[in-house]
Design an enzyme around this catalytic site. Structure first.
Site, PDB file in Angstrom:
ATOM      1  N   ASP A   1       0.833  -1.205   0.000  1.00 27.23           N
ATOM      2  CA  ASP A   1       0.000   0.000   0.000  1.00 27.23           C
ATOM      3  C   ASP A   1       0.867   1.253   0.000  1.00 27.23           C
ATOM      4  O   ASP A   1       0.548   2.244  -0.662  1.00 27.23           O
ATOM      5  CB  ASP A   1      -0.902   0.021   1.243  1.00 27.23           C
ATOM      6  N   VAL A   2       1.946   1.219   0.772  1.00 28.22           N
ATOM      7  CA  VAL A   2       2.845   2.371   0.841  1.00 28.22           C
ATOM      8  C   VAL A   2       3.473   2.632  -0.519  1.00 28.22           C
ATOM      9  O   VAL A   2       3.524   3.772  -1.008  1.00 28.22           O
ATOM     10  CB  VAL A   2       3.927   2.143   1.909  1.00 28.22           C
TER      11      VAL A   2
END
Length: 400
Positions: free
Chosen positions: A160-161
């Site tokens: 996600d990052v």
């Protein structure tokens, strides 16, 4: 507005990590990012961790520097307001299903040069989240102690990052293309593509194809060189890495174990001056170093390693990070103590990026839900206070 992206306006419809992080990345660089949420809050409005009063510290963390508009997204009037905002801004980030009124084709009817970043789980539009994609990457089955039979999941949503950073990159790349050609476009970005691409970038796909090798669980050893964790005399743990020759030379010089390492090399035939040699000899190297670290406190290690070129770092709890590490304090220009209404004052990070010609922007807290509804509708769409009041009475918007 100040910052390297001053003048860029972006509308964001999002939840959880990747899309909000993409918007926040742009906001902290000076873009005017306007997040729209349903009245009462979206899926991540109460996401843990929570403040003592129950407010979401996750929301407060992922939305710094943005403006918030609260709209009834189930109503036609509410959707028309969001469409109007997108048409004015010309940029949209969303991980909501990009179909119906929120589809690219429908949106570009109102703004032909629209740049839209649409985030999905899989490229076919099916659902995935970081914690379901990560098991498929191979890393959980290669992580954890050697005797652990079950997978070791990561608490940190790494994919996600990475996706959040690519969201910002994709929008800026398309905006640059538009500035040169006048053309907008839809940027599709799938979480599983982000994750599997990185597995490929790190050489693991090629290794599996060409060598048929799957990495076994190996505790906290660094793959392909030497790196391991060690306990200290005062009950702490540190991670030490000798990836490069400089790091290896510094480690053996400071620890004074050169003779022992020479004996390992002589007995095994391993060349410890190479990454592969250090990796093959990792258990023997760790056995030599374990009592040396165990005889010294963390404070003593800090003093011994200071300025030597040894690559190391202490294991820290979140509390120890805040209390003990100056990198997570106002000693670093990235951090400021900021008050968030209803929560209190605490350290908030700004952007990690530093530009030599543009001052770092002050850290701005996340908005309260709907805090800027009236301001945005007036400023961006030109609605009067009477018109906004009527929309509020009809339940189309909520004014924070």
């Amino acid at each position: 507005m100040t910052g390297v992206l001053a003048g860029l306006q972006v509308i964001e419809g999002s939840a959880f990590v990747a899309a909000p992080l993409g918007g926040m990345t742009l906001a902290q660089l000076g873009a005017d990012v306007i997040r729209f949420d349903d009245i009462g809050g979206g899926l991540d409005y109460q996401r843990w961790p929570l403040a003592p009063g129950g407010q979401s510290l996750f929301w407060a963390g992922m939305n710094k520097g943005k403006r918030s508009v609260s709209v009834n997204l189930r109503s036609e009037a509410g959707r028309e307001l969001v469409t109007g905002l997108v048409a004015k801004a010309g940029n949209l980030i969303t991980n909501f299903p990009a179909r119906g009124w929120l589809s690219y084709d429908r949106m570009r009817e109102h703004r032909p040069d629209l740049v839209m970043v649409a985030l999905t789980g899989n490229r076919d539009g099916t659902s995935e989240v970081d914690y379901t994609v990560n098991p498929a990457t191979g890393f959980p089955l290669a992580s954890g102690p050697r005797n652990l039979t079950e997978p070791a999941n990561s608490l940190m949503p790494a994919w996600d990052v990475a996706m959040g950073g690519l969201t910002a990159t994709g929008l800026l790349a398309a905006d640059r293309h538009r500035s040169r050609t006048g053309e907008g476009q839809l940027i599709g970005l799938a979480l599983s593509d982000v994750a599997f691409a990185m597995v490929g970038h790190l050489g693991r796909i090629a290794e599996a194809q060409l060598g048929g090798r799957d990495q076994d669980k190996d505790g906290n050893y660094l793959y392909g060189a030497f790196g391991h964790d060690f306990a200290t005399a005062d009950g702490r743990r540190v991670m030490v890495v000798a990836l490069t020759s400089r790091q290896w030379n510094a480690l053996r010089e400071v620890t004074g174990q050169q003779k022992a390492f020479d004996q390992i090399a002589k007995a095994t035939g391993l060349d410890l001056d190479t990454e592969s040699g250090r990796y093959e000899g990792r258990d023997l190297i760790a056995a030599i170093l374990r009592p040396w670290f165990g005889a010294r406190t963390l404070a003593e290690l800090r003093e011994l390693f200071d300025g030597t070129g040894v690559s190391w770092g202490p294991y820290q709890t979140f509390t120890q990070l805040v209390v003990d590490d100056p990198r997570c304090s106002e000693a670093s220009p990235m951090w400021e103590t900021v008050e968030h209404p209803g929560v209190g004052s605490y350290l908030m990070p700004g952007t990690p990026l530093e530009f030599s010609g543009i001052p770092r922007r002050p850290v701005r807290r996340a908005p309260l839900l709907g805090e800027h509804t009236e301001e945005v509708l007036s400023e961006v769409l030109g609605l009067t206070s009477t018109e906004i009041g009527r929309l509020q009475q009809e339940g189309t918007v909520a004014v924070g």
